[in-house]
Every structure is written in structure tokens, then in C-alpha cells.
Design an enzyme around this catalytic site. Structure first.
Site, PDB file in Angstrom:
ATOM      1  N   CYS A   1      -5.842 -11.332  46.774  1.00 18.00           N
ATOM      2  CA  CYS A   1      -5.949 -10.628  48.098  1.00 18.00           C
ATOM      3  C   CYS A   1      -7.249 -10.483  48.501  1.00 18.00           C
ATOM      4  O   CYS A   1      -8.407 -10.628  47.851  1.00 18.00           O
ATOM      5  CB  CYS A   1      -5.191  -9.115  47.864  1.00 18.00           C
ATOM      6  SG  CYS A   1      -3.533  -8.971  47.611  1.00 18.00           S
ATOM      7  N   CYS A   2      -7.428 -10.474  50.071  1.00 19.55           N
ATOM      8  CA  CYS A   2      -8.474 -10.314  50.703  1.00 19.55           C
ATOM      9  C   CYS A   2      -9.082  -9.008  50.560  1.00 19.55           C
ATOM     10  O   CYS A   2      -8.900  -8.292  51.432  1.00 19.55           O
ATOM     11  CB  CYS A   2      -8.288 -11.027  52.162  1.00 19.55           C
ATOM     12  SG  CYS A   2      -8.039 -12.617  51.945  1.00 19.55           S
ATOM     13  N   GLU A   3      -9.685  -8.495  49.561  1.00 20.73           N
ATOM     14  CA  GLU A   3      -9.755  -7.028  49.324  1.00 20.73           C
ATOM     15  C   GLU A   3     -10.784  -7.198  48.095  1.00 20.73           C
ATOM     16  O   GLU A   3     -10.564  -7.360  46.907  1.00 20.73           O
ATOM     17  CB  GLU A   3      -8.259  -6.409  49.029  1.00 20.73           C
ATOM     18  CG  GLU A   3      -8.572  -4.838  48.814  1.00 20.73           C
ATOM     19  CD  GLU A   3      -8.539  -4.460  50.273  1.00 20.73           C
ATOM     20  OE1 GLU A   3      -9.174  -3.487  50.455  1.00 20.73           O
ATOM     21  OE2 GLU A   3      -7.665  -4.926  51.269  1.00 20.73           O
TER      22      GLU A   3
END
Ligand SMILES: *Cc1c(COP(=O)(O)O)cnc(C)c1O
EC number: 4.1.1.20
Length: 439
Positions: free
Chosen positions: A355-357
Site C-alpha cells: 500500500c502507498c502508506e
């Protein structure tokens, strides 16, 4: 080679590539034998005048898990109407459920709720408003109720301790309001035959003992009709090395002694109820992910795996730790954090998901920074196996974030067979409720 964890686990590392090849990764894995063992431990808890165990199904609400657990004789605690409906769809009768919820459903769902209660679902009144919303129906149908009590200000004017205050801050009828609700119930001729407290204490035995003392105190004062006293869930499991698991025998022994003393004082024989979620399923679960990339930087080395916070959000949410094992593509166990093996030749890796997190990692500190895990260096294509993920993983994760599809799940049966119990979502499910509108 066995992936170790607390208790008598038998997860053979050689199964990991077998599962991955057959059903793909990431994937949830459960162990029927483990679940059944924990059910048996709970059912054997010492008690004075009978024990009733409910499984708090929000920990893992998969129908196969529910069937295994209820098949062992546990009943259910449901935290929403939809959970009750879901358990019923799995073939479990409403008479085996209690509903402990923050809302009394309205509209069409109100009729559903009434039908469930008439079919035997126990309603656990959690606020004064809930009592008012349910009282006339209960009276008309001569239904006995349970009350969840918020014990916060009990014990000589003491307030709830700061540490755990937040854990139960808004749940239940506050002890200060109990006399008022009790008086309203008396007026209507309604009985509270069960009293319930769930403090979610995370397993401190001292808090368990204090809670029992407090609860039996107000059962004596306010609840002459109560025949069952529920001490809630919150039985701790040991996921990481060095953690202490709740000692069921000694917790039960204390409860038994106090309930026997209660009988000596009052002549009343109370049945004891508990409703653990974590304890039943936590260590029955593993998540299998595959290493899809590796980045060596000057500061931190990273392994990127094909499943993270969208499968298991507890590290990000609570800073929880789950033991990590590394398994090669040929099924060899390279390193295992639970038994800290091997002891040497390990390297630090930040293990992150897709995830882009920046907080999408299996290990985070309290500030949300990634904490490296000590492992044997793997290759791309090897597996990262995360333990202790049977509870509050697939039932609570921010699934579909980054539009990743919710993975499937496999149950290792008692006979050692691998059975798929849930399919991976298909892409259509990501958008099936969206409407094509013209704006
Ligand atoms: C979540 C919950 C439980 C179970 O808690 P665990 O810590 O998983 O044992 C029990 N009772 C109620 C009312 C709950 O909401």
C-alpha cells in the site's frame, strides 16, 4: 521444520509453498486443531456452579471458524445485528447468541431484531436509551434481559484507571445509572437475569480479580434476579517470545472461589459466563506473504511483500507485534522470530506491504515508524509468514485499500488436510455497489 509459537503448534514450514502454489499469496491460514484446543481449555476453566462460554465473533467471523467454535460447544457474542444475521446464515440458531451492541437498530432492522430476540437471542442492554428502546417489546413478550455495566466509578468513588479507561469508556450502562435503569425495569416488571462487564483488560490477572470483586458487588446490590454473571473477554494470548498467556486455571480458580463466597453470603448460585475472542483464535492463524521486491539502502533494508496493512492492521492501529518467519521457496525454514532461531547471522529488514502508506509494515513503533525485524536474509520469491493472526485480522482490516482484493483463506483440518474456506475476491466485487450515474 516447524514454525514455532506459544503452545503445541504444528505448522510445518514445508506446507507454506504448497499452499502458496495452490491458492496464491497473500493468504490467510487457520488451524482447526488449535481452535478446538483453545475451546477445550476454556470449557475446562474451573467454575463453581456452571460455566457458559461465548465466542466474541468479531475476532473472526468466518462461517467455517464459527462452525468449528460452536461445534465445540461455545455460543456466540455478536457485536452487531449483521453479525447475528451472519452467524445465523452459517447455521447457528439465534438461541445461541447474545447481542452486545452500540445501537438498537431501527427501521426494517428493528423487525429483524425482534424476530431474533423472539427466537432466543439474548439482548445485552448497553445504555439507558437502549433500555428505553427495548423495554416495551421485552415486556410485551416477557423477555428477560442482560445488562452490560460500565464499572468505571465503582469501588468507593474511585474512577477507572487512566490506562484502561479508554478501553471501556463508553460501553455499557454506567454504574451510576444502574439504580435508575433498574427502577425503570422494576416498574415494568422486567428482569435482568444476566449481568455483564467486559473491560478488555488485556490479560492482567490483577484486573481480572478486581473486576470480579467489583462485579459481584453490584450484582449483590442491584441485581436480585441475576442467575448468570459474565466476566467478558480479554484473556490474553502470547504471540511474541516472552509474552505471558492468560492462565485459565488460576483465573478460573479465583472466579470459582468468589462465586462460592457469594453463595455463602447470599444463598445464590451464579453461573459464570466468559466471552473471549482473541483467546479462541489468535494463535490459530498465520498470514502467508511472498517477497516481491528487496531494497537495500544506507539506512534501512526493505523487503516488500504482497500483503500488509490491508490484511493485518493491528501493527498500525495498536503497535501490536506478530512473530515473523522466513520460509524458502523449497519449504525450508530460514529463520523464526518466536523461538529466535537461528541465534546468529540475522539481518535487519523493514518488512513493508504494497500500500502507498508509510505505515504499511508488520512492525511499527508507537510513533508509527517502521521497526526493522531481525531475520535471515531471504531471496525475492521466498515467503514471509506472520503468526498470531487468527483474531482481528481478516475481520477488521481496511480491506480493498489501494483496491487490493481481499485474499482467500485456508483451514488446516484436524487430519492435516488443507481446505480452502474462502475464495479471493474477484475484481468485480471492488466496484459492484457503485452506480453509473450521469452528473
Ligand atoms: C471484543 C469483545 C470481546 C472479546 O474480547 P477479546 O479481547 O478478543 O477476548 C468480548 N466481549 C465484548 C462485548 C467485546 O466487544
Amino acid at each position: 521444520m516447524t514454525i514455532k509459537q506459544f503452545g503445541p503448534t504444528k505448522l510445518d514450514a514445508a506446507l507454506i509453498p504448497v499452499i502458496a502454489r495452490q491458492w496464491g499469496t497473500p493468504i490467510y491460514l487457520h488451524d482447526q486443531e488449535y481452535i478446538e484446543n483453545s475451546c477445550e481449555q476454556l470449557l475446562n476453566m474451573p467454575n463453581a456452579f456452571g460455566l457458559h462460554v461465548r465466542y466474541a465473533m468479531k475476532a473472526n467471523s468466518d462461517r467455517t471458524v464459527l462452525r468449528v467454535v460452536t461445534g465445540k460447544g461455545l455460543d456466540l457474542d455478536c457485536s452487531s445485528l449483521d453479525e447475528a444475521a451472519r452467524a445465523h446464515a452459517a447455521g447457528i440458531p439465534f438461541s445461541r447468541m447474545m447481542l452486545t451492541t452500540q445501537e438498537v437498530p431501527g427501521g426494517d432492522e428493528r423487525a429483524e431484531l425482534e424476530a431474533m430476540i423472539k427466537a432466543g437471542l439474548k439482548y445485552n442492554v448497553c445504555s439507558m436509551l437502549q433500555f428505553n428502546l427495548i423495554a416495551d417489546f421485552a415486556k410485551a413478550n416477557r423477555i428477560d434481559l442482560s445488562m452490560r455495566v460500565h464499572p468505571g466509578a465503582a469501588g468507593g468513588g474511585e474512577s477507572a484507571t487512566r490506562d484502561t479507561g479508554s478501553e471501556y469508556s463508553c460501553f455499557g450502562v454506567h454504574l451510576n445509572d444502574v439504580p435508575k435503569v433498574k427502577a425503570m425495569a422494576d416498574e415494568k416488571g422486567l428482569r435482568f437475569t444476566q449481568v455483564h462487564v467486559h473491560i478488555g483488560s488485556g490479560g492482567d490477572p490483577e484486573k481480572w480479580r478486581q473486576n470480579i470483586d467489583r462485579e459481584l458487588g453490584f450484582v449483590k446490590t442491584y441485581f436480585p434476579d441475576a442467575t448468570t454473571v459474565s466476566f467478558g473477554g480479554g484473556l490474553k494470548v502470547a504471540r511474541m517470545p516472552g509474552e505471558k498467556q492468560a492462565d485459565i486455571a488460576s483465573l478460573g480458580a479465583y472466579a470459582k472461589q468468589r462465586i462460592e463466597e457469594f453463595k455463602a453470603e447470599t444463598g445464590r448460585e451464579l453461573q459464570m459466563e466468559i466471552e473471549p475472542g482473541t483467546f479462541v483464535v489468535a494463535n490459530s492463524g498465520h498470514i502467508i506473504t511472498r517477497i516481491i521486491d528487496k531494497k537495500l539502502t544506507n539506512e534501512l533494508n526493505f523487503l516488500i511483500v504482497d500483503g500488509g496493512m490491508e490484511l493485518l492492521t493491528r501493527p498500525l492501529l495498536y503497535g501490536s507485534e506478530h512473530p515473523v518467519s522466513i520460509v524458502r521457496q523449497d519449504g525450508t525454514l530460514l529463520s523464526s522470530e518466536y523461538d529466535q532461531a537461528p541465534a546468529q547471522g540475522l539481518k535487519s529488514f523493514g518488512i513493508v506491504g504494497r500500500c502507498c502508506e508509510s505505515g504499511d509494515s508488520v512492525r511499527l513503533d508507537n510513533d508509527g515508524n517502521i521497526v526493522p525485524v531481525l531475520i535471515a536474509e531471504p531471496e525475492i520469491g521466498d515467503y514471509v509468514v506472520i503468526g498470531g493472526t487468527g483474531a482481528y485480522s481478516e475481520s477488521m482490516s481496511p480491506e480493498n485499500y489501494n483496491s487490493h482484493r481481499k485474499p482467500g483463506a485456508v483451514m488446516k483440518t484436524k487430519s492435516g488436510e488443507l481446505v480452502q474456506i474462502r475464495k479471493k475476491q474477484v475484481r468485480e466485487q471492488l466496484t459492484q455497489n457503485e452506480l453509473d450515474v450521469t452528473l
